[in-house]
Design a protein around this motif. Structure first.
Motif, PDB file in Angstrom:
ATOM      1  N   ASN A 170       1.485  -7.289  -2.522  1.00 25.69           N
ATOM      2  CA  ASN A 170       2.326  -6.572  -2.696  1.00 25.69           C
ATOM      3  C   ASN A 170       2.655  -5.422  -1.394  1.00 25.69           C
ATOM      4  OD1 ASN A 170       4.764  -6.238  -4.480  1.00 25.69           O
ATOM      5  ND2 ASN A 170       4.277  -3.950  -4.756  1.00 25.69           N
ATOM      6  N   ILE A 171       1.385  -5.357  -0.843  1.00 27.38           N
ATOM      7  CA  ILE A 171       1.669  -4.635   0.307  1.00 27.38           C
ATOM      8  C   ILE A 171       2.508  -5.245   1.270  1.00 27.38           C
ATOM      9  CG2 ILE A 171       0.121  -3.557   2.277  1.00 27.38           C
ATOM     10  CD1 ILE A 171      -1.916  -2.707   0.494  1.00 27.38           C
ATOM     11  N   ARG A 224       6.068  -5.373   0.359  1.00 30.71           N
ATOM     12  CA  ARG A 224       6.810  -3.942   0.669  1.00 30.71           C
ATOM     13  C   ARG A 224       6.941  -3.802   2.082  1.00 30.71           C
ATOM     14  NH1 ARG A 224       9.327  -1.745  -3.716  1.00 30.71           N
ATOM     15  NH2 ARG A 224       8.029  -1.474  -5.517  1.00 30.71           N
ATOM     16  N   GLU A 268       2.600   1.081  -2.471  1.00 31.83           N
ATOM     17  CA  GLU A 268       3.131  -0.368  -3.069  1.00 31.83           C
ATOM     18  C   GLU A 268       2.977  -0.781  -4.551  1.00 31.83           C
ATOM     19  OE1 GLU A 268      -0.804  -1.364  -3.412  1.00 31.83           O
ATOM     20  OE2 GLU A 268       0.014  -0.238  -2.164  1.00 31.83           O
ATOM     21  N   THR A 270       6.472   5.191  -2.481  1.00 30.88           N
ATOM     22  CA  THR A 270       7.015   3.995  -1.598  1.00 30.88           C
ATOM     23  C   THR A 270       7.623   4.356  -0.323  1.00 30.88           C
ATOM     24  OG1 THR A 270       9.238   4.037  -2.666  1.00 30.88           O
ATOM     25  CG2 THR A 270       7.707   2.258  -3.505  1.00 30.88           C
TER      26      THR A 270
END
Length: 379
Positions: free
Chosen positions: A206-207, A210, A356, A365
């Motif tokens: 998910n990093i 993002r 993230e 975020t």
């Protein structure tokens, strides 16, 4: 089948086994998140750890492949109060028990997780053994004889073997909304504005998602990549990821990061924050029981604003060890530990928590846009 969780101080818990069978050891820690057990299980930062979830029922929304944070689970074992074997979620592809059996992960349910958590908060994180084979006495001995988290280098176990360009699905999943015209189930991605190199110390998917959503084209490199190899790619910026283990044991990474400070804009998260502290000339120390969960309050010392954050770390930066040209920008309101830093002379900043965070919270975020703005300012 019965299972035993034994701690190195002699405390034992007996419960029901699920997932795989056998014996495993690791540092026992607890996570206070109410959702996100799948993300916890697949987070490489949990390498070498047995994780206890404080939320009472786990498995109720099953396992969804596209929600994984890596290609496989990394926890050594999983400790819960109650397992749900019949998940209710239209996106789910299997239940947690089946997933653990496939990947050889031991789980134990029907234990008093509140009592375990209070024990760890009082005495601190410690080594443990989870077993379906040994008796209590043998399990305690196995816990005592297992390696300590201090001095461990698990990064070498989780970092990518080959460098790669992130090209996986990164669009944000949304619910269709007729009133706003959002058709769903995905938002379109913006064009890539900046090309960066991301060090993989145990990076979460998910990093990478993002970063792409914020307009970054990402090349991922192994944790042993040299400064010269990274600079040869001539990126617009450099990202330092999360990861497992003791940051003080990673001196081979500290030395390379020292060479990168001042050469390119740098943004670090979690282990990346701790590694930057060492590169600055500072030190880190082990927390009593760590910060793990989605409810950690952090104060921005520059604005006074407080955000609720997701965290997963057992070590912290010693603020007194930092040089005068490094500023502490964020602190944890529970214990005052360092949650963010910036260099006063070079475009370098980092945070100890997870902007993230999946499944959330999403208060932080904005750091990805801040990284983009920093790159723009240096071009």
């Amino acid at each position: 089948m019965k299972a035993i969780l034994a701690l190195e101080d002699g405390r034992t818990f007996e419960g029901e086994a699920f997932g795989a069978t056998g014996t495993t050891t690791g540092e026992i820690c607890f996570n206070t998140s109410m959702t996100g057990y799948q993300e916890v299980v697949t987070d490489p930062s949990y390498r070498g750890q047995i994780v206890a979830m404080t939320y009472p029922q786990i498995g109720n929304y099953g396992i969804t492949t596209e929600d994984n944070e890596s290609a496989q689970p990394h926890v050594r074992g999983f400790v819960i109060g109650e397992l749900c074997n019949v998940p209710s979620n239209w996106r789910s592809t299997q239940n947690l028990d089946t997933y653990f059996k496939e990947h050889g992960i031991l789980g134990i349910e029907d234990i008093d997780t509140r009592s375990l958590t209070k024990h760890l908060r009082s005495l601190g994180a410690m080594r443990a053994c989870l077993t379906t084979e040994l008796d209590a006495a043998a399990a305690i001995e196995a816990a005592k004889n297992s390696p300590s988290m201090e001095g461990s280098d698990f990064v070498k176990e989780v970092s990518t073997e080959k460098d790669y360009a992130w090209d996986q699905e990164s669009r944000n999943w949304i619910i269709p909304n007729a009133s706003t015209g959002e058709p769903g189930p995905y938002q379109e991605l913006p064009p890539a504005r900046h090309r960066i190199v991301a060090y993989d110390f145990g990076i979460k998917y998910n990093i990478l998602r993002r970063l792409r959503q914020a307009g970054f084209e990402v090349d991922v490199v192994n944790s042993r990549a040299t400064a010269e190899e990274v600079l040869a790619k001539n990126p617009d910026g450099i990202f330092l990821s999360n990861g497992p283990g003791d940051p003080a044991a990673l001196d081979y990474i500290h030395e390379e990061l020292k060479k990168l400070i001042g050469k390119k804009p740098i943004f670090g998260i979690c282990l990346g924050n701790q590694l930057l502290a060492h590169a600055f000339g500072g030190t880190t120390f082990k927390l009593k029981f760590g910060h793990r969960g989605g409810n950690q309050p952090v104060k921005d010392l520059r604005t006074g604003k407080v955000t609720i954050t997701s965290q997963n770390h057992g070590f912290a930066v010693d603020p007194d060890s930092l040089p005068d040209n490094v500023e502490v920008t964020h602190i944890n309101l529970n214990d005052g530990t360092v949650e963010g830093m910036r260099h006063k002379e070079h475009p370098v900043f980092s945070v100890q928590y997870h902007p993230e965070a999946a499944p959330g919270p999403n208060d932080a975020t904005y750091f990805f846009e801040e990284f983009a703005a920093m790159i723009d300012a240096t071009k």
